[in-house]
Design a protein around this motif. Structure first.
Motif, PDB file in Angstrom:
ATOM      1  N   GLU A  26     -33.659 119.307   0.048  1.00 41.87           N
ATOM      2  CA  GLU A  26     -34.279 119.681   1.320  1.00 41.87           C
ATOM      3  C   GLU A  26     -35.662 119.086   1.537  1.00 41.87           C
ATOM      4  OE1 GLU A  26     -34.294 123.896   1.151  1.00 41.87           O
ATOM      5  OE2 GLU A  26     -32.156 124.105   1.628  1.00 41.87           O
ATOM      6  N   LEU A  27     -36.340 118.698   0.473  1.00 42.64           N
ATOM      7  CA  LEU A  27     -37.720 118.250   0.584  1.00 42.64           C
ATOM      8  C   LEU A  27     -37.954 116.993  -0.249  1.00 42.64           C
ATOM      9  CD1 LEU A  27     -39.572 121.670   0.092  1.00 42.64           C
ATOM     10  CD2 LEU A  27     -39.103 120.545   2.272  1.00 42.64           C
ATOM     11  N   ALA A  28     -38.853 116.157   0.221  1.00 46.29           N
ATOM     12  CA  ALA A  28     -39.328 115.018  -0.563  1.00 46.29           C
ATOM     13  C   ALA A  28     -40.844 114.984  -0.467  1.00 46.29           C
ATOM     14  CB  ALA A  28     -38.737 113.714  -0.055  1.00 46.29           C
ATOM     15  N   LYS A  29     -41.496 114.966  -1.624  1.00 41.63           N
ATOM     16  CA  LYS A  29     -42.952 114.829  -1.670  1.00 41.63           C
ATOM     17  C   LYS A  29     -43.273 113.361  -1.921  1.00 41.63           C
ATOM     18  CE  LYS A  29     -47.049 116.555  -4.104  1.00 41.63           C
ATOM     19  NZ  LYS A  29     -47.530 117.430  -5.210  1.00 41.63           N
ATOM     20  N   LEU A  30     -44.150 112.818  -1.089  1.00 50.67           N
ATOM     21  CA  LEU A  30     -44.463 111.401  -1.170  1.00 50.67           C
ATOM     22  C   LEU A  30     -45.969 111.172  -1.235  1.00 50.67           C
ATOM     23  CD1 LEU A  30     -42.117 111.848   1.317  1.00 50.67           C
ATOM     24  CD2 LEU A  30     -41.942 109.386   0.943  1.00 50.67           C
ATOM     25  N   SER A  31     -46.361 110.103  -1.904  1.00 46.39           N
ATOM     26  CA  SER A  31     -47.706 109.546  -1.803  1.00 46.39           C
ATOM     27  C   SER A  31     -47.550 108.314  -0.924  1.00 46.39           C
ATOM     28  CB  SER A  31     -48.261 109.189  -3.181  1.00 46.39           C
ATOM     29  OG  SER A  31     -49.580 108.686  -3.081  1.00 46.39           O
ATOM     30  N   LEU A  32     -47.760 108.495   0.372  1.00 44.79           N
ATOM     31  CA  LEU A  32     -47.309 107.546   1.391  1.00 44.79           C
ATOM     32  C   LEU A  32     -48.481 106.759   1.968  1.00 44.79           C
ATOM     33  CD1 LEU A  32     -44.680 106.827   3.111  1.00 44.79           C
ATOM     34  CD2 LEU A  32     -45.648 108.367   4.836  1.00 44.79           C
ATOM     35  N   PRO A  33     -48.350 105.433   2.101  1.00 47.03           N
ATOM     36  CA  PRO A  33     -49.379 104.694   2.837  1.00 47.03           C
ATOM     37  C   PRO A  33     -49.594 105.299   4.216  1.00 47.03           C
ATOM     38  CG  PRO A  33     -47.896 103.162   1.729  1.00 47.03           C
ATOM     39  CD  PRO A  33     -47.302 104.530   1.569  1.00 47.03           C
ATOM     40  N   ILE A  34     -50.846 105.474   4.591  1.00 48.14           N
ATOM     41  CA  ILE A  34     -51.160 106.142   5.852  1.00 48.14           C
ATOM     42  C   ILE A  34     -50.510 105.443   7.030  1.00 48.14           C
ATOM     43  CG2 ILE A  34     -53.060 106.797   7.403  1.00 48.14           C
ATOM     44  CD1 ILE A  34     -54.805 107.062   4.833  1.00 48.14           C
ATOM     45  N   ASP A  35     -50.433 104.127   6.970  1.00 45.10           N
ATOM     46  CA  ASP A  35     -49.847 103.384   8.088  1.00 45.10           C
ATOM     47  C   ASP A  35     -48.346 103.580   8.217  1.00 45.10           C
ATOM     48  OD1 ASP A  35     -48.620 100.641   6.627  1.00 45.10           O
ATOM     49  OD2 ASP A  35     -50.335 101.521   5.614  1.00 45.10           O
ATOM     50  N   ARG A  36     -47.692 104.228   7.223  1.00 47.75           N
ATOM     51  CA  ARG A  36     -46.249 104.466   7.297  1.00 47.75           C
ATOM     52  C   ARG A  36     -45.910 105.873   7.786  1.00 47.75           C
ATOM     53  NH1 ARG A  36     -42.899 101.237   4.451  1.00 47.75           N
ATOM     54  NH2 ARG A  36     -41.403 102.095   5.941  1.00 47.75           N
ATOM     55  N   LEU A  37     -46.902 106.649   8.194  1.00 49.24           N
ATOM     56  CA  LEU A  37     -46.653 108.035   8.585  1.00 49.24           C
ATOM     57  C   LEU A  37     -45.669 108.138   9.749  1.00 49.24           C
ATOM     58  CD1 LEU A  37     -50.222 109.588   8.245  1.00 49.24           C
ATOM     59  CD2 LEU A  37     -48.158 110.381   7.060  1.00 49.24           C
ATOM     60  N   LEU A  38     -45.891 107.356  10.795  1.00 47.59           N
ATOM     61  CA  LEU A  38     -44.990 107.449  11.944  1.00 47.59           C
ATOM     62  C   LEU A  38     -43.601 106.932  11.606  1.00 47.59           C
ATOM     63  CD1 LEU A  38     -47.210 106.482  15.019  1.00 47.59           C
ATOM     64  CD2 LEU A  38     -46.644 108.747  14.125  1.00 47.59           C
ATOM     65  N   SER A  39     -43.513 105.914  10.776  1.00 43.44           N
ATOM     66  CA  SER A  39     -42.200 105.404  10.364  1.00 43.44           C
ATOM     67  C   SER A  39     -41.410 106.479   9.630  1.00 43.44           C
ATOM     68  CB  SER A  39     -42.370 104.174   9.465  1.00 43.44           C
ATOM     69  OG  SER A  39     -42.973 103.116  10.162  1.00 43.44           O
ATOM     70  N   LEU A  40     -42.069 107.215   8.762  1.00 47.52           N
ATOM     71  CA  LEU A  40     -41.387 108.304   8.059  1.00 47.52           C
ATOM     72  C   LEU A  40     -40.961 109.392   9.028  1.00 47.52           C
ATOM     73  CD1 LEU A  40     -40.523 109.623   5.357  1.00 47.52           C
ATOM     74  CD2 LEU A  40     -42.815 110.642   5.250  1.00 47.52           C
ATOM     75  N   ALA A  41     -41.844 109.767   9.947  1.00 44.44           N
ATOM     76  CA  ALA A  41     -41.529 110.841  10.894  1.00 44.44           C
ATOM     77  C   ALA A  41     -40.400 110.445  11.849  1.00 44.44           C
ATOM     78  CB  ALA A  41     -42.782 111.220  11.681  1.00 44.44           C
ATOM     79  N   ARG A  42     -40.237 109.155  12.101  1.00 39.05           N
ATOM     80  CA  ARG A  42     -39.164 108.685  12.980  1.00 39.05           C
ATOM     81  C   ARG A  42     -37.832 108.507  12.247  1.00 39.05           C
ATOM     82  NH1 ARG A  42     -43.209 104.635  15.034  1.00 39.05           N
ATOM     83  NH2 ARG A  42     -44.084 105.472  16.978  1.00 39.05           N
ATOM     84  N   SER A  43     -37.831 108.622  10.936  1.00 35.43           N
ATOM     85  CA  SER A  43     -36.606 108.418  10.169  1.00 35.43           C
ATOM     86  C   SER A  43     -35.537 109.427  10.588  1.00 35.43           C
ATOM     87  CB  SER A  43     -36.900 108.568   8.672  1.00 35.43           C
ATOM     88  OG  SER A  43     -35.708 108.603   7.927  1.00 35.43           O
ATOM     89  N   THR A  44     -34.305 108.958  10.711  1.00 35.35           N
ATOM     90  CA  THR A  44     -33.207 109.841  11.134  1.00 35.35           C
ATOM     91  C   THR A  44     -32.893 110.911  10.104  1.00 35.35           C
ATOM     92  OG1 THR A  44     -31.614 108.258  10.212  1.00 35.35           O
ATOM     93  CG2 THR A  44     -32.158 108.051  12.566  1.00 35.35           C
TER      94      THR A  44
END
Length: 261
Positions: free
Chosen positions: A229-247
């Protein structure tokens, strides 16, 4: 590579484009606002940027995973990036990404990763004519090898005193504080104010995974822990919208923190 005359001409051209849209179009960068302009892709690689920055007297922080190494010029400053993050000339390198920040005459400018390459952030401390700011900024970026042969500068203005800031784009399921980080004038200051955890140019987030879905492989290198149900990530800030748009993702938020009684 653009010549110095072309850099100055580009700043004047941008000024003309901004002013031509309407009689009352802005001709100044106002101290009440900060501005994001898209630079697109940069010409230099991070190794070249690091060498040029150190030889030019910048403070440099390099990240290898969660481990940092800080320098003032070529002088080692240890493993604590806080020792140099407030310096007037700063470069942060995290993997293949970089952030450059420098103070000018009455303004601070930052080059940092974005969805479409890199953004230029202009943070004026006083009202200044646009060409008077852009000419030295673009010349400085040229000297660092950061300008390509083609530039597309599209300006967005944000009020500094807006406590909430603009909402996330319609249909993008992301926490407002994370979207605020993405467009903030200073990522490090904003993260400290909002209690967000940054490591280099990455932010700690949790993606809520939709039932029956799996996170895209493109995000696998950034996953530090996961369940169905959950994934914890250390994500590049510039990829935030790409992650949020993921299906596969229903919502992107900071990790929940236990409250201190």
């Amino acid at each position: 590579m653009l010549r110095s005359g072309a850099v100055i001409a580009l700043a004047v051209l941008l000024f003309g484009v901004l002013a031509a849209g309407a009689a009352d179009a802005p001709t100044d960068f106002l101290q009440t606002h900060y501005y994001l302009l898209s630079l697109g892709q940069v010409a230099a690689g991070v190794d070249s940027i690091r060498r040029t920055a150190q030889s030019s007297g910048y403070s440099v922080v390099t990240y290898d995973g969660d481990t940092a190494e800080a320098f003032r010029g070529t002088d080692p400053m240890g493993a604590d990036p806080q020792a140099v993050l407030s310096d007037e000339k700063l470069v942060v390198i995290d993997g293949g990404r970089f952030l450059l920040r420098e103070s000018g005459e009455g303004f601070v400018f930052t080059v940092r990763p974005s969805e479409n390459g890199y953004d230029l952030v202009i943070d004026p401390q006083q009202d200044l004519p646009m060409p008077a700011v852009l000419s030295p900024v673009l010349a400085s970026l040229q000297s660092m090898g950061l300008l390509g042969n083609e530039l597309s500068l599209n300006v967005q203005a944000y009020a500094k005193d807006d406590p909430k800031g603009p909402p996330p784009p319609t249909g993008v399921a992301i926490d407002s504080s994370l979207y605020g980080l993405l467009i903030a004038r200073d990522w490090f200051d904003y993260a400290a104010t909002k209690g967000l955890t940054l490591v280099g140019l990455r932010v700690e987030v949790v993606a809520e995974i939709l039932p029956g879905a799996s996170l895209e492989e493109a995000f696998a290198p950034y996953v530090v822990d996961s369940s169905e149900e959950l994934a914890k990530l250390s994500l590049p800030i510039d990829r935030l919208l790409s992650l949020a748009r993921s299906t596969a993702v229903g919502y992107v938020r900071p990790p929940y923190r236990p409250s201190v009684p």
